[in-house]
Every structure is written in structure tokens, then in C-alpha cells.
Design a protein around this motif. Structure first.
Motif, short mmCIF file in Angstrom:
data_model
loop_
_atom_site.label_atom_id
_atom_site.label_comp_id
_atom_site.label_asym_id
_atom_site.label_seq_id
_atom_site.Cartn_x
_atom_site.Cartn_y
_atom_site.Cartn_z
N VAL A 16 42.75 3.70 -6.79
CA VAL A 16 42.35 2.93 -5.60
C VAL A 16 43.53 2.96 -4.63
CG1 VAL A 16 41.70 0.64 -4.75
CG2 VAL A 16 40.88 1.42 -6.98
N TYR A 42 48.05 -1.07 -3.44
CA TYR A 42 46.81 -1.01 -2.65
C TYR A 42 46.40 -2.40 -2.12
CZ TYR A 42 44.00 -3.02 -6.42
OH TYR A 42 43.47 -3.88 -7.36
N SER A 56 43.03 1.57 -1.22
CA SER A 56 42.95 0.40 -0.34
C SER A 56 41.71 -0.43 -0.65
CB SER A 56 42.97 0.81 1.13
OG SER A 56 41.80 1.52 1.45
N SER A 81 34.46 -3.12 0.16
CA SER A 81 34.53 -1.77 -0.42
C SER A 81 35.97 -1.42 -0.76
CB SER A 81 33.94 -0.73 0.54
OG SER A 81 34.81 -0.54 1.62
N VAL A 82 36.12 -0.47 -1.66
CA VAL A 82 37.45 0.05 -1.97
C VAL A 82 37.46 1.55 -1.67
CG1 VAL A 82 37.94 -1.66 -3.77
CG2 VAL A 82 37.03 0.55 -4.41
N SER A 83 38.62 2.04 -1.23
CA SER A 83 38.76 3.48 -0.97
C SER A 83 39.57 4.10 -2.08
CB SER A 83 39.49 3.72 0.35
OG SER A 83 38.77 3.13 1.38
N ASP A 99 39.06 -3.19 1.26
CA ASP A 99 38.59 -3.80 2.50
C ASP A 99 37.73 -5.01 2.13
OD1 ASP A 99 37.36 -4.52 4.84
OD2 ASP A 99 36.91 -2.47 5.49
N SER A 144 34.44 6.12 -1.13
CA SER A 144 34.48 4.69 -0.84
C SER A 144 33.42 4.03 -1.73
CB SER A 144 34.17 4.49 0.64
OG SER A 144 34.16 3.14 0.93
N PRO A 201 31.33 0.61 -2.57
CA PRO A 201 30.99 -0.76 -2.14
C PRO A 201 30.80 -1.70 -3.32
CG PRO A 201 29.04 0.62 -2.07
CD PRO A 201 30.15 1.50 -2.59
N ASN A 215 34.55 -5.69 4.55
CA ASN A 215 33.39 -4.80 4.37
C ASN A 215 33.00 -4.59 2.91
OD1 ASN A 215 32.84 -4.17 7.15
ND2 ASN A 215 34.82 -3.13 7.13
#
Lengths: 80, 393
Positions: free
Chosen positions: B81, B262, B83, B90-92, B85, B98, B100, B88
């Protein structure tokens, strides 16, 4: 009593248990500036014993220990 | 997978993450689509690492593939991982994907920041991962060889920074070191020092009395209020924030722990990178669909496998009830009471047993150091992989 000094930072560690409040104080003093006053709040009984002992050992200055309703405020001046 | 299912995303394939995944995979299979993301292929059993320094056995049995210990209904992604968010939801991932989520469980533990204390990287040995243990075993071997010359030397066991994983681990390191030095017949020429950042050897007063008694009996020199500031490699001296200095020949030190990168910049962490959560619901108060457990969480309780275990069970049951519609996410129960359990090695062949929570100190019988607790500790690894991780125990 009117306080004639300014507290640089207040750490509310009332949700923490011994040695959490002491560690919050150490962390702030480590990062802080000499002569500034740092204040930590604790409701853990162990802090009454530990925090003054640590302040004494680390050669900082205990400015005030203030008893509030259910917790204690420790004000410490960083001296070195 | 059904589009109607609630998406539960678990970050971290250690003790906490695996237990949450297994409980949800088993008990909410119709309601939840569960995904676990781990940047490690294996679950790593850490509870007996201090002990493993002193045997010469392979460390292979400390590992099991994450996929093998996680329920088959759970999707396991071996990804990193980068980042999160929280707005929204979700993780990138490093791969560019990505993911959700409806509910997120952060169980990504701590990482070791060897640069956080000057001199640590160059001077200190530790037992917090496989590489550390292998290096420490070699250093111990050299220390024993050098010790044959009869000169007096100092072994120092300390803590680089707070908080750290498993508060009893350095104590165990000191106790086992003492026994090891006796076995190697160099105890009489070795001064053993223990550096504690707080006013005693251990934070819980009732347990501390027993620990300090043992320190005295075993002639381990306790230095309290010693918060490591700098390790002077050239002079072989550790300097504390309080102004004390201790000389060392061999330095065994808990590495500085920090939250995961992260999480930096997210609104859910404290100054040191630990996720802010309610101490009983383990839920972030600003983002109630986010939970954090284990080392990643900012909790006034030991960062330890056993705490992560109990926190995982509490969180999983809250999430199971939420996805089954028993109550809303704003009404999760205060299911965690600060419970932690430690088997504390007091020599290479004995242990004590501490079981405590936010309001209760360890039981009296646990302070009796004995062989039975040692055997529990020695064989707990099997219970861990085949019992604890399932969430059934």
C-alpha cells in the motif's frame, strides 16, 4: 492563583496509563526549546510519583503541580 | 463476488489482520467481501524471538505463507500500500491499482527506523527480525570467544525509543543473556546492565516489584529514567536524555519503532504515525468506518501480538454485527478492555505469566517463575499458527 507565565504546549494524556503521560512529556521536552514550559495532564496515580522524579533526574524545573477534578496538571520548564 | 456485499478491506498480514480476515471470512461470508493486503508473503511469529537468539536453530519455523493461514473466502493480495484516501475510501497500491472499501481495518504494524537514534545502526544489535537475530548470534559468539581472556566487559540491554513492541521483550533479553553468560562461564567477568526509560524495570507496579527482585538476585544493574539520546560508537558509550552515560562492549537494543509511511499525511494519525482510535472500540472517531489494531494503533496498551489478537477479535465481532445489520457503525460496542497476555522468559528455562487489562494488574500466581510457563512459551508457536490465527481461540 494567576499564572504569570505561558505554557508552550499542553498534552492531554488522561486517556493514557503510566508511563504514557511521562512519555508524552519527555517527547515534547526532547523536541522543545530551552526555557519553554510544557504541561501534561494525567489521571494515572503513578504520574504523581514518576513525573517529579524524572524532572528532578533530568534536571528540568517543575513549575507547578495542579490538582484538578480527577486529574493532575504538571507544568515543567525545560532548562537545558 | 456479489456487488451487494459490503467491502471490508484489511491492511496487514500479521497477527491482527489475519485473525480479523478469518473471522469475517467464516462468520460473515454472505454479507462481506473481504480482502486482505499484505506486503509480506509470510506471517512471522515474533513472540519467541528473544529466545531464538540463544538457540542455533533455523528460523524457518517462524514463518507460514499468509495465503495458507487465511480463510479461502478472503482475497489475499501480496501488494504494498502506498497511500490511503480516507475521504474517497480507497487505498492505492504500488502496482498502480486502487482498492475501494466500505470498512477498513488497519493492521500494518510498525516499522523500524534505525536512523532515528544516532549511532544505533552502527552499534546496536537487536532481535526484532530475522536479520537482527542472525547478526546478534554472531556478535554473541564473538563476545564469548573474546571473554575467554578474562577481562571484565559490559553487556548493555536497552531501548532506543518509545513506544516499542512487546515491553517484556528487552526484559527477557536481559534475563536470558544472564543465563547464557553463566552457561558460557563468563558471567563473573561480565557486567550486565539494563536501561529502562521509565521509573522501574516494568510499567505495571505490581509486576515491576517481582521483576526488580529478580534483577537484584541475578545481579543485573538497573538504570531507570534512561531515555537513549545518542550512541557514541567511537567511545562505546550510550548517552541518555537525562545526562547519564553507560559504557558498553556489546549493546542489545530495541530499535526505534514508527508508524507506516503510507499513513503520513492522513488525518487519522498522531505525531508519531500511530492511528488514533477509541481505546475500547478501536474505531477512529472522525472516520468511524476505519479501525486500527495492533502495533499500528495509538493505544495505551502494549504493542504486542497478544494485544493485537484480542483487538482483532473485538474488531471482527463489531464488523460482523455491522455487516449483518445488527447495529450501525456509529453504535459499535466497546469490546476491547486492554487485555494483553505475556509469557515472560526469566532465564533460558523458566518463565512468568502476565495477564492484564486496562483496569487489572497481572494475577499473583503468574509471578511465580517456573518451567511450565517456559514450555508454554517454547511451544506456543504451534498454538499460534494452528489456533490463534484462526480467531477460534
Amino acid at each position: 492563583m494567576i499564572q504569570d507565565y505561558t505554557v508552550e504546549k499542553v498534552m492531554d494524556a488522561r486517556n493514557s496509563f503510566c508511563p504514557g503521560p511521562l512519555m508524552e512529556l519527555i517527547k515534547s521536552i526532547k523536541k522543545g526549546e530551552v526555557d519553554k514550559i510544557y504541561e501534561v495532564w494525567s489521571k494515572d496515580g503513578g504520574s504523581i510519583r514518576d513525573i517529579p522524579k524524572w524532572v528532578d533526574k533530568a534536571k528540568h524545573e517543575m513549575v507547578a503541580v495542579i490538582e484538578e477534578n480527577g486529574y493532575t496538571r504538571f507544568q515543567v520548564r525545560k532548562t537545558r | 463476488m456479489s456487488k451487494n456485499k459490503t467491502k471490508v478491506l484489511i491492511l496487514g498480514g500479521g497477527t491482527g489482520g489475519v485473525i480479523v480476515a478469518n473471522l469475517l471470512g467464516r462468520k460473515a461470508k454472505k454479507q462481506a467481501e473481504v480482502t486482505l493486503i499484505s506486503n509480506q508473503e509470510n506471517v512471522f511469529y515474533e513472540a519467541d524471538l528473544p529466545y531464538r537468539v540463544f538457540d542455533k536453530k533455523s528460523l524457518d519455523s517462524q514463518f507460514k505463507p499468509v495465503r495458507k493461514v487465511v480463510n479461502k473466502r478472503v482475497t489475499v493480495l501480496n501488494e504494498e500500500v502506498i497511500s490511503l484516501d480516507v475521504e474517497n475510501q480507497s487505498v492505492s497500491l504500488k502496482s498502480g491499482a486502487s482498492i475501494p472499501y466500505d470498512y477498513l481495518v488497519i493492521a500494518t504494524g510498525a516499522h523500524y527506523d534505525y536512523d532515528a537514534v544516532p549511532g544505533f545502526k552502527e552499534s546496536a544489535y537487536h532481535f526484532y527480525n530475522e536479520e537482527g537475530i542472525i547478526e546478534l548470534r554472531k556478535a554473541l559468539n564473538d563476545f564469548v570467544e573474546n571473554g575467554k581472556d578474562g577481562k571484565v566487559r559490559n553487556v548493555v540491554v536497552g531501548i532506543a525509543d518509545l513506544p516499542f513492541k512487546c515491553p517484556v521483550a528487552p526484559l527477557e533479553g536481559a534475563f536470558m543473556m544472564e543465563h547464557f553468560l553463566r552457561r558460557k562461564k563468563i558471567r563473573k567477568t561480565t557486567n550486565l546492565h539494563y536501561l529502562s526509560p521509565i521509573g522501574g524495570a516494568f510499567s505495571i507496579e505490581q509486576a515491576n516489584v517481582h521483576i526488580e527482585k529478580k534483577f537484584k538476585k541475578k545481579n543485573i544493574n538497573l538504570h531507570t529514567f534512561f531515555n537513549t539520546e545518542t550512541i557514541h560508537t567511537d567511545r562505546k558509550i550510550i548517552e541518555s536524555l537525562e545526562g547519564d552515560e553507560i559504557e558498553y562492549d556489546l549493546l542489545l537494543m530495541v530499535p526505534p519503532h514508527r508508524g507506516q509511511d503510507y499513513l503520513n499525511g492522513t488525518p487519522i494519525i498522531d505525531e508519531s504515525g500511530w492511528v488514533n482510535v477509541n481505546i475500547k472500540t478501536l474505531q477512529n472517531e472522525d472516520y468511524p468506518n476505519i479501525f486500527a489494531i495492533g502495533d499500528a494503533a495509538n493505544l495505551p496498551v502494549s504493542k504486542a501480538g497478544s494485544s493485537a489478537h484480542y483487538q482483532a477479535i473485538a474488531t471482527a465481532h463489531n464488523l460482523i454485527d455491522v455487516v449483518k445489520g445488527k447495529f450501525d457503525i456509529s453504535q459499535v460496542k466497546e469490546r476491547y478492555d486492554g487485555h494483553a497476555t505475556c509469557l515472560v522468559m526469566t532465564s533460558l528455562t523458566s518463565a512468568m505469566f502476565f495477564d492484564f487489562n486496562y483496569n487489572r494488574a497481572p494475577f499473583g500466581l503468574g509471578y511465580i517463575s517456573n518451567r511450565l510457563f517456559y514450555y508454554f512459551k517454547k511451544y506456543q508457536r504451534f498454538l499460534y499458527f494452528y489456533g490463534f490465527l484462526s480467531g477460534r481461540m
